[in-house]
Design a protein around this motif. Structure first.
Motif, PDB file in Angstrom:
ATOM      1  N   ARG A 147      47.440  33.413  34.085  1.00 46.85           N
ATOM      2  CA  ARG A 147      46.825  33.890  32.837  1.00 46.85           C
ATOM      3  C   ARG A 147      45.597  33.063  32.480  1.00 46.85           C
ATOM      4  NH1 ARG A 147      50.630  36.962  28.699  1.00 46.85           N
ATOM      5  NH2 ARG A 147      48.599  37.138  27.728  1.00 46.85           N
ATOM      6  N   ALA A 148      45.657  31.768  32.766  1.00 49.74           N
ATOM      7  CA  ALA A 148      44.503  30.915  32.487  1.00 49.74           C
ATOM      8  C   ALA A 148      43.305  31.352  33.318  1.00 49.74           C
ATOM      9  CB  ALA A 148      44.851  29.456  32.780  1.00 49.74           C
ATOM     10  N   ILE A 149      43.543  31.712  34.572  1.00 48.96           N
ATOM     11  CA  ILE A 149      42.454  32.182  35.439  1.00 48.96           C
ATOM     12  C   ILE A 149      41.930  33.530  34.954  1.00 48.96           C
ATOM     13  CG2 ILE A 149      41.924  33.026  37.760  1.00 48.96           C
ATOM     14  CD1 ILE A 149      43.848  30.858  38.820  1.00 48.96           C
ATOM     15  N   VAL A 150      42.832  34.438  34.632  1.00 47.42           N
ATOM     16  CA  VAL A 150      42.433  35.768  34.148  1.00 47.42           C
ATOM     17  C   VAL A 150      41.522  35.641  32.933  1.00 47.42           C
ATOM     18  CG1 VAL A 150      43.286  37.867  33.007  1.00 47.42           C
ATOM     19  CG2 VAL A 150      44.419  37.010  35.070  1.00 47.42           C
ATOM     20  N   GLY A 151      41.827  34.709  32.047  1.00 46.00           N
ATOM     21  CA  GLY A 151      41.100  34.615  30.781  1.00 46.00           C
ATOM     22  C   GLY A 151      39.808  33.838  30.819  1.00 46.00           C
ATOM     23  N   THR A 172      55.287  37.392  40.309  1.00 51.67           N
ATOM     24  CA  THR A 172      55.780  36.213  41.003  1.00 51.67           C
ATOM     25  C   THR A 172      54.843  35.918  42.170  1.00 51.67           C
ATOM     26  OG1 THR A 172      57.149  37.501  42.527  1.00 51.67           O
ATOM     27  CG2 THR A 172      58.170  36.795  40.440  1.00 51.67           C
ATOM     28  N   PRO A 173      54.856  34.699  42.666  1.00 48.41           N
ATOM     29  CA  PRO A 173      54.014  34.393  43.825  1.00 48.41           C
ATOM     30  C   PRO A 173      54.283  35.318  45.003  1.00 48.41           C
ATOM     31  CG  PRO A 173      54.802  32.366  42.836  1.00 48.41           C
ATOM     32  CD  PRO A 173      55.512  33.480  42.129  1.00 48.41           C
ATOM     33  N   ALA A 174      55.550  35.609  45.292  1.00 49.66           N
ATOM     34  CA  ALA A 174      55.889  36.468  46.425  1.00 49.66           C
ATOM     35  C   ALA A 174      55.301  37.858  46.269  1.00 49.66           C
ATOM     36  CB  ALA A 174      57.402  36.543  46.592  1.00 49.66           C
ATOM     37  N   LEU A 234      43.989  43.953  43.279  1.00 50.46           N
ATOM     38  CA  LEU A 234      43.841  43.159  42.069  1.00 50.46           C
ATOM     39  C   LEU A 234      42.563  43.529  41.316  1.00 50.46           C
ATOM     40  CD1 LEU A 234      45.038  39.618  43.263  1.00 50.46           C
ATOM     41  CD2 LEU A 234      46.339  41.412  42.120  1.00 50.46           C
ATOM     42  N   ARG A 235      41.534  43.861  42.045  1.00 47.71           N
ATOM     43  CA  ARG A 235      40.306  44.323  41.385  1.00 47.71           C
ATOM     44  C   ARG A 235      40.564  45.619  40.626  1.00 47.71           C
ATOM     45  NH1 ARG A 235      35.024  44.238  45.033  1.00 47.71           N
ATOM     46  NH2 ARG A 235      34.177  44.762  42.980  1.00 47.71           N
ATOM     47  N   GLY A 236      41.477  46.416  41.134  1.00 43.07           N
ATOM     48  CA  GLY A 236      41.838  47.654  40.443  1.00 43.07           C
ATOM     49  C   GLY A 236      42.490  47.413  39.097  1.00 43.07           C
ATOM     50  N   CYS A 237      42.958  46.183  38.856  1.00 43.36           N
ATOM     51  CA  CYS A 237      43.558  45.822  37.572  1.00 43.36           C
ATOM     52  C   CYS A 237      42.506  45.333  36.576  1.00 43.36           C
ATOM     53  CB  CYS A 237      44.606  44.732  37.765  1.00 43.36           C
ATOM     54  SG  CYS A 237      45.942  45.150  38.884  1.00 43.36           S
ATOM     55  N   GLY A 238      41.258  45.282  37.020  1.00 43.53           N
ATOM     56  CA  GLY A 238      40.189  44.827  36.136  1.00 43.53           C
ATOM     57  C   GLY A 238      39.703  43.428  36.420  1.00 43.53           C
ATOM     58  N   LEU A 239      40.267  42.781  37.436  1.00 40.19           N
ATOM     59  CA  LEU A 239      39.814  41.443  37.802  1.00 40.19           C
ATOM     60  C   LEU A 239      38.530  41.517  38.621  1.00 40.19           C
ATOM     61  CD1 LEU A 239      43.252  39.976  38.908  1.00 40.19           C
ATOM     62  CD2 LEU A 239      41.875  39.103  37.007  1.00 40.19           C
ATOM     63  N   SER A 240      37.664  40.532  38.463  1.00 43.02           N
ATOM     64  CA  SER A 240      36.503  40.439  39.339  1.00 43.02           C
ATOM     65  C   SER A 240      36.981  40.072  40.734  1.00 43.02           C
ATOM     66  CB  SER A 240      35.547  39.362  38.827  1.00 43.02           C
ATOM     67  OG  SER A 240      36.139  38.080  38.941  1.00 43.02           O
ATOM     68  N   GLY A 241      36.138  40.267  41.720  1.00 47.62           N
ATOM     69  CA  GLY A 241      36.503  39.882  43.075  1.00 47.62           C
ATOM     70  C   GLY A 241      36.802  38.401  43.174  1.00 47.62           C
ATOM     71  N   GLN A 242      36.023  37.586  42.453  1.00 46.71           N
ATOM     72  CA  GLN A 242      36.230  36.146  42.481  1.00 46.71           C
ATOM     73  C   GLN A 242      37.572  35.761  41.878  1.00 46.71           C
ATOM     74  OE1 GLN A 242      33.816  33.507  39.866  1.00 46.71           O
ATOM     75  NE2 GLN A 242      33.254  32.436  41.761  1.00 46.71           N
ATOM     76  N   LYS A 243      37.891  36.327  40.718  1.00 47.08           N
ATOM     77  CA  LYS A 243      39.168  36.007  40.087  1.00 47.08           C
ATOM     78  C   LYS A 243      40.345  36.536  40.898  1.00 47.08           C
ATOM     79  CE  LYS A 243      37.721  35.559  35.267  1.00 47.08           C
ATOM     80  NZ  LYS A 243      37.902  36.063  33.885  1.00 47.08           N
ATOM     81  N   ALA A 244      40.172  37.689  41.535  1.00 48.98           N
ATOM     82  CA  ALA A 244      41.227  38.207  42.400  1.00 48.98           C
ATOM     83  C   ALA A 244      41.518  37.220  43.521  1.00 48.98           C
ATOM     84  CB  ALA A 244      40.825  39.561  42.973  1.00 48.98           C
ATOM     85  N   GLY A 245      40.470  36.645  44.090  1.00 50.29           N
ATOM     86  CA  GLY A 245      40.646  35.634  45.125  1.00 50.29           C
ATOM     87  C   GLY A 245      41.340  34.397  44.593  1.00 50.29           C
ATOM     88  N   TYR A 246      40.992  34.000  43.374  1.00 51.35           N
ATOM     89  CA  TYR A 246      41.630  32.843  42.756  1.00 51.35           C
ATOM     90  C   TYR A 246      43.134  33.085  42.564  1.00 51.35           C
ATOM     91  CZ  TYR A 246      36.966  31.058  41.356  1.00 51.35           C
ATOM     92  OH  TYR A 246      35.684  30.579  41.340  1.00 51.35           O
ATOM     93  N   ILE A 247      43.480  34.283  42.074  1.00 43.40           N
ATOM     94  CA  ILE A 247      44.890  34.604  41.832  1.00 43.40           C
ATOM     95  C   ILE A 247      45.670  34.612  43.139  1.00 43.40           C
ATOM     96  CG2 ILE A 247      46.497  36.379  41.022  1.00 43.40           C
ATOM     97  CD1 ILE A 247      45.105  35.069  38.721  1.00 43.40           C
ATOM     98  N   LEU A 248      45.087  35.169  44.179  1.00 41.38           N
ATOM     99  CA  LEU A 248      45.751  35.177  45.487  1.00 41.38           C
ATOM    100  C   LEU A 248      45.926  33.751  46.013  1.00 41.38           C
ATOM    101  CD1 LEU A 248      44.082  38.240  47.250  1.00 41.38           C
ATOM    102  CD2 LEU A 248      46.471  38.045  46.503  1.00 41.38           C
ATOM    103  N   LYS A 299      41.815  27.211  43.920  1.00 32.45           N
ATOM    104  CA  LYS A 299      40.543  27.800  43.533  1.00 32.45           C
ATOM    105  C   LYS A 299      40.638  28.352  42.108  1.00 32.45           C
ATOM    106  CE  LYS A 299      39.412  29.195  48.283  1.00 32.45           C
ATOM    107  NZ  LYS A 299      39.218  30.342  49.194  1.00 32.45           N
ATOM    108  N   GLY A 300      39.637  28.051  41.315  1.00 39.26           N
ATOM    109  CA  GLY A 300      39.609  28.570  39.951  1.00 39.26           C
ATOM    110  C   GLY A 300      40.280  27.679  38.926  1.00 39.26           C
ATOM    111  N   ILE A 301      40.913  26.601  39.356  1.00 40.78           N
ATOM    112  CA  ILE A 301      41.523  25.668  38.419  1.00 40.78           C
ATOM    113  C   ILE A 301      40.743  24.361  38.454  1.00 40.78           C
ATOM    114  CG2 ILE A 301      43.577  24.299  37.841  1.00 40.78           C
ATOM    115  CD1 ILE A 301      45.290  26.536  38.870  1.00 40.78           C
ATOM    116  N   GLY A 302      40.057  24.086  37.362  1.00 40.81           N
ATOM    117  CA  GLY A 302      39.327  22.834  37.235  1.00 40.81           C
ATOM    118  C   GLY A 302      40.130  21.834  36.429  1.00 40.81           C
TER     119      GLY A 302
END
Length: 235
Positions: free
Chosen positions: A59-63, A86-88, A98-112, A144-147
């Protein structure tokens, strides 16, 4: 970033309050008159541990870098597209899905990448209680995506660590400028000196600094959607 938290009821407050909170506020108040004032002004507000670790970080990455309303909308679409978050389940997905859910390509990569870290054991929440704060931050920022800021917010709001001091947080900088530095932006050395005086309860001091501005970070991990009076953002 994440929403300002709604003020809990007294009963909810007691359930959320970490075991160390009463001792921490008493010690901070005894050694710092200004902090005592802030604590007294926001006596019923505390922060407590809550939320699944994977979902909290996802959720932190999504936001990141979008409004609270937009983040909630994307998260709802993301959650609805999976039988369970879940991770699995997520590692079996794809960037396109994931992009189909409204995520950018970059954030989709971060979530994966986040899901992969949990799924293959590079992130092991069962070990975190035994880890020092800095060691855990070092592990989290490998995703990726967590600073550092996101990792520190996770330690404060999800794990309820008592001694985290996010010196790069704009809300903390502004509150210290207002209450401790005559309105001037404090130097890092000034902030570190103040932080040392609040140890080992710097997370608690940080909370009251935020509350003094009526702000908590946007998309705080584990938080609820709500109105903000100010915004802070770092990754």
């Amino acid at each position: 970033m994440a929403p300002a938290q709604s003020k809990p009821s007294d009963k909810e407050n007691e359930k959320m309050k970490p075991r160390y909170w009463t001792r921490a506020t008493a010690e901070l108040a005894a050694r710092d008159p200004l902090m005592k004032q802030l604590i007294n002004q926001h006596r019923t507000l505390t922060v407590g541990s809550r939320g699944d670790a994977f979902q909290t970080l996802a959720r932190a990455i999504v936001g990141q870098q979008i409004s609270v309303k937009a983040a909630q909308s994307v998260w709802e679409r993301f959650a609805a597209a999976h039988s369970e978050v879940t991770p699995a389940a997520i590692v079996a997905s794809s960037i396109d899905a994931l992009r189909g859910c409204g995520l950018s390509g970059q954030k989709a990569g971060y979530i994966l990448d986040l899901a992969a870290h949990f799924h293959d054991g590079r992130l092991r929440p069962d070990e975190w209680k035994r880890m020092k704060d800095e060691d855990l931050v070092a592990v989290l920022v490998q995703v990726k995506g967590i600073g550092r800021w996101t990792a520190e917010m996770f330690l404060i709001f999800n794990l309820a660590r008592p001694d985290v001091f996010p010196v790069g947080d704009l809300g903390v900088v502004n509150a210290i400028a207002k209450h401790y530095n005559r309105g001037r932006k404090p130097t890092l050395a000034r902030m570190q000196k103040l932080g040392a005086s609040w140890a080992p309860w710097r997370s608690v001091a940080t909370w009251y600094l935020w509350r003094s501005l009526e702000v908590v970070p946007v998309n705080v991990p584990g938080g609820k959607t709500g109105k903000m009076s100010a915004r802070v953002h770092q990754s």
